[in-house]
Design a protein around this motif. Structure first.
Motif, PDB file in Angstrom:
ATOM      1  N   LEU A  87       0.664  -1.304  -0.164  1.00  0.00           N
ATOM      2  CA  LEU A  87      -0.002   0.048  -0.141  1.00  0.00           C
ATOM      3  C   LEU A  87       0.865   1.306  -0.006  1.00  0.00           C
ATOM      4  N   GLY A  88       1.830   1.396   0.683  1.00  0.00           N
ATOM      5  CA  GLY A  88       2.664   2.629   0.690  1.00  0.00           C
ATOM      6  C   GLY A  88       3.939   2.501   1.410  1.00  0.00           C
ATOM      7  N   TYR A  89       4.497   3.652   1.404  1.00  0.00           N
ATOM      8  CA  TYR A  89       6.186   3.830   2.134  1.00  0.00           C
ATOM      9  C   TYR A  89       6.026   5.147   2.789  1.00  0.00           C
ATOM     10  N   ALA A  90       7.130   5.135   3.683  1.00  0.00           N
ATOM     11  CA  ALA A  90       7.426   6.316   4.556  1.00  0.00           C
ATOM     12  C   ALA A  90       8.818   6.259   5.131  1.00  0.00           C
ATOM     13  N   ASP A  91       9.300   7.275   5.396  1.00  0.00           N
ATOM     14  CA  ASP A  91      10.545   7.247   6.073  1.00  0.00           C
ATOM     15  C   ASP A  91      11.782   6.421   5.346  1.00  0.00           C
ATOM     16  N   LEU A 139      20.155   0.817   3.572  1.00  0.00           N
ATOM     17  CA  LEU A 139      18.673   1.545   3.283  1.00  0.00           C
ATOM     18  C   LEU A 139      17.981   1.211   4.571  1.00  0.00           C
ATOM     19  N   THR A 140      16.878   1.976   4.882  1.00  0.00           N
ATOM     20  CA  THR A 140      15.854   1.826   5.883  1.00  0.00           C
ATOM     21  C   THR A 140      14.625   2.370   5.402  1.00  0.00           C
ATOM     22  N   PHE A 141      13.458   1.647   5.397  1.00  0.00           N
ATOM     23  CA  PHE A 141      12.159   2.145   5.320  1.00  0.00           C
ATOM     24  C   PHE A 141      11.029   1.634   5.917  1.00  0.00           C
ATOM     25  N   VAL A 142       9.933   2.137   5.937  1.00  0.00           N
ATOM     26  CA  VAL A 142       8.965   1.674   6.630  1.00  0.00           C
ATOM     27  C   VAL A 142       7.787   1.548   5.284  1.00  0.00           C
ATOM     28  N   ARG A 143       6.750   0.236   5.255  1.00  0.00           N
ATOM     29  CA  ARG A 143       5.892  -0.089   4.355  1.00  0.00           C
ATOM     30  C   ARG A 143       4.997  -0.475   4.869  1.00  0.00           C
ATOM     31  N   TRP A 144       3.684  -0.294   4.496  1.00  0.00           N
ATOM     32  CA  TRP A 144       2.654  -1.190   4.973  1.00  0.00           C
ATOM     33  C   TRP A 144       1.883  -1.981   3.813  1.00  0.00           C
ATOM     34  N   ASN A 271       9.689  10.288   1.043  1.00  0.00           N
ATOM     35  CA  ASN A 271       8.892  10.880   2.293  1.00  0.00           C
ATOM     36  C   ASN A 271       7.485   9.986   2.586  1.00  0.00           C
ATOM     37  N   GLY A 272       6.968   9.706   1.475  1.00  0.00           N
ATOM     38  CA  GLY A 272       5.768   8.826   1.311  1.00  0.00           C
ATOM     39  C   GLY A 272       5.307   8.398  -0.048  1.00  0.00           C
ATOM     40  N   GLY A 273       4.752   7.405   0.031  1.00  0.00           N
ATOM     41  CA  GLY A 273       4.159   6.843  -1.348  1.00  0.00           C
ATOM     42  C   GLY A 273       2.930   5.958  -1.022  1.00  0.00           C
ATOM     43  N   ALA A 274       2.324   6.171  -2.566  1.00  0.00           N
ATOM     44  CA  ALA A 274       1.071   5.312  -2.224  1.00  0.00           C
ATOM     45  C   ALA A 274       0.794   4.735  -3.762  1.00  0.00           C
ATOM     46  N   HIS A 275       0.629   3.378  -3.818  1.00  0.00           N
ATOM     47  CA  HIS A 275       0.144   2.842  -5.148  1.00  0.00           C
ATOM     48  C   HIS A 275      -1.477   2.903  -5.260  1.00  0.00           C
ATOM     49  N   ALA A 276      -1.693   4.218  -5.840  1.00  0.00           N
ATOM     50  CA  ALA A 276      -3.028   4.621  -6.044  1.00  0.00           C
ATOM     51  C   ALA A 276      -4.033   3.517  -6.604  1.00  0.00           C
ATOM     52  N   ASN A 277      -3.608   2.892  -7.614  1.00  0.00           N
ATOM     53  CA  ASN A 277      -4.395   2.043  -8.583  1.00  0.00           C
ATOM     54  C   ASN A 277      -3.713   0.900  -9.017  1.00  0.00           C
ATOM     55  N   PRO A 278      -4.053  -0.189  -9.094  1.00  0.00           N
ATOM     56  CA  PRO A 278      -3.335  -1.556  -9.590  1.00  0.00           C
ATOM     57  C   PRO A 278      -2.991  -1.163 -11.364  1.00  0.00           C
ATOM     58  N   ALA A 279      -1.861  -1.779 -11.644  1.00  0.00           N
ATOM     59  CA  ALA A 279      -1.366  -1.712 -12.997  1.00  0.00           C
ATOM     60  C   ALA A 279      -1.349  -3.171 -13.501  1.00  0.00           C
ATOM     61  N   PHE A 280      -1.555  -3.389 -14.832  1.00  0.00           N
ATOM     62  CA  PHE A 280      -1.581  -4.623 -15.322  1.00  0.00           C
ATOM     63  C   PHE A 280      -0.788  -4.644 -16.958  1.00  0.00           C
ATOM     64  N   ASP A 334       1.829   7.801  -6.485  1.00  0.00           N
ATOM     65  CA  ASP A 334       1.959   9.035  -5.937  1.00  0.00           C
ATOM     66  C   ASP A 334       3.199   8.821  -4.992  1.00  0.00           C
ATOM     67  N   LEU A 335       4.263   9.454  -5.487  1.00  0.00           N
ATOM     68  CA  LEU A 335       5.613   9.232  -4.652  1.00  0.00           C
ATOM     69  C   LEU A 335       6.295  10.572  -4.310  1.00  0.00           C
ATOM     70  N   ASP A 336       6.302  10.943  -3.109  1.00  0.00           N
ATOM     71  CA  ASP A 336       7.233  12.053  -2.552  1.00  0.00           C
ATOM     72  C   ASP A 336       8.684  11.702  -2.092  1.00  0.00           C
ATOM     73  N   TYR A 337       9.684  12.233  -2.789  1.00  0.00           N
ATOM     74  CA  TYR A 337      10.791  11.847  -2.621  1.00  0.00           C
ATOM     75  C   TYR A 337      11.933  13.002  -2.743  1.00  0.00           C
ATOM     76  N   TRP A 338      13.162  12.870  -2.222  1.00  0.00           N
ATOM     77  CA  TRP A 338      14.147  13.990  -2.297  1.00  0.00           C
ATOM     78  C   TRP A 338      15.204  13.104  -3.114  1.00  0.00           C
ATOM     79  N   ALA A 339      15.903  14.040  -4.044  1.00  0.00           N
ATOM     80  CA  ALA A 339      16.890  13.535  -5.061  1.00  0.00           C
ATOM     81  C   ALA A 339      17.777  14.655  -4.724  1.00  0.00           C
ATOM     82  N   LEU A 340      19.164  14.054  -5.019  1.00  0.00           N
ATOM     83  CA  LEU A 340      20.657  15.001  -5.058  1.00  0.00           C
ATOM     84  C   LEU A 340      20.942  15.365  -6.398  1.00  0.00           C
ATOM     85  N   MET A 341      21.101  16.696  -6.509  1.00  0.00           N
ATOM     86  CA  MET A 341      21.342  17.193  -7.860  1.00  0.00           C
ATOM     87  C   MET A 341      22.673  18.269  -7.783  1.00  0.00           C
ATOM     88  N   PRO A 342      23.040  18.620  -8.788  1.00  0.00           N
ATOM     89  CA  PRO A 342      24.043  19.881  -8.944  1.00  0.00           C
ATOM     90  C   PRO A 342      23.286  21.183  -8.661  1.00  0.00           C
TER      91      PRO A 342
END
Length: 343
Positions: A87-91, A139-144, A271-280, A334-342
């Protein structure tokens, strides 16, 4: 005595229960080549030793999502073999680079449980930590995940819903040791945009699309050892449709985001993420991003950009939810994330 593993069901889990997943799996150039065959990724630091060395690294590290897939896949037999859906991810935080030849293991702790109102399934929250053979966390993460009950009439544990952070603070991002983007312009990378070119609230349509296929999805789930039944067994899903692994959608969307975010070389946190609808199989995945925040880091020339990455199968860039607050039916991720860039 039964010698096979039928997987755990919802009522088998207890708060504080810990699983040490094994064995340590060695990752190499083969995984890098297969990842690039599965996803149209072009981020330069992950594909070029000379570029990686020009920005202070010893050689090209493996793509951050390879690390995620490997660690995630190791948890499946103990956590989500009997899942209905992830269902989703955090931290989620990448803590140090992984290079070809490293070996990865994982440990998971159960941190939350809540039975669903239908009595047939429940939500299991876990924290997983991936580590290398030296015992260093990578790597560390929470998922449900929604998991079936063995017996719908069976008793449910007392509900425990973990209090999770809304996002990872920019000051908590781990920057790879030695990373220095001050010479990025001279590295030969085609990446015309820098951190200062992106504005909060900006929407970037990544333009390209990729149609999902059964062959590629099945190769990916086998590669990552994600043996959840809903991905492998057509009898485990309605209409005999195998559910596309959510991580496959994340990697596809991340790869598509290169068109417009060429300089976002590293994923630093989710930061957080949700698989909003299934994909096939047969769905065509497109992606767009919204700039949420920018920040500096202590590393020379290295900035951080917080992005909302949205994968869809048809809706226009910027379309996320309807007036009812529910995700548009075409939104897959729907994925909220941080990236590193110049900078």
């Amino acid at each position: 005595m039964t010698k096979t593993n039928a997987g755990h069901f919802f009522e088998d889990y207890r708060i504080g229960q810990t699983f040490r997943h094994g064995p340590l799996r060695t990752v190499g150039e083969g995984e890098r080549a297969l990842y690039q065959a599965l996803y149209p990724t072009r981020f330069a630091v992950n594909v070029s030793d000379p570029v990686a060395q020009s920005v202070g690294l010893p050689r090209a590290p493996l793509d951050d999502m390879i690390v995620f897939h490997k660690v995630f896949g190791a948890t499946v037999p103990d956590i989500s073999l009997n899942a209905v859906a992830n269902l989703g991810y955090a931290d989620l935080r990448w803590l140090r680079p992984v290079y070809p030849g490293d070996s990865l293991g994982a440990v998971t702790e159960i941190i939350g449980l809540k039975e669903n109102s239908n009595g047939k399934t429940g939500i299991v929250w876990v924290r997983t930590t991936g580590m290398n053979a030296a015992g260093e966390d990578v790597l560390t993460f929470v998922r449900w995940v929604m998991v079936r009950k063995r017996d719908a009439a069976g008793p449910a544990p007392d509900p425990v819903v973990p209090d999770l952070p809304s996002h990872v603070a920019a000051t908590d991002l781990a920057v790879p040791a030695g990373l220095d983007f001050t010479g990025y312009a001279e590295s030969g990378v085609r990446a015309p945009h820098r951190l200062g070119d992106y504005k909060v609230g900006e929407i970037i349509d990544h333009v390209d699309g990729v149609t999902l296929s059964e062959a590629e999805h099945m190769m990916a789930t086998r590669l990552w050892q994600n043996t959840a039944k809903v991905h492998f067994d057509i009898t485990a899903r309605p209409q005999a449709q195998r559910l596309i692994y959510g991580g496959h959608i994340i990697s596809m969307a991340r790869a598509l985001s290169f068109n417009g975010l060429e300089g976002a070389e590293f994923m630093a946190a989710i930061n957080g993420g949700a698989h909003a609808n299934p994909a096939f199989a047969g769905d065509t995945v497109r992606a767009w991003s919204e700039v949420l925040e920018t920040a500096s880091t202590p590393a020379p020339g290295v900035g951080a950009i917080r992005l909302r990455l949205v994968a869809t199968k048809g809706s226009e860039a910027g379309v996320l939810k309807g007036e009812d607050g529910k995700y548009h039916p075409d939104v897959l991720l729907d994925l909220d994330y941080w990236a590193l860039m110049p900078v």
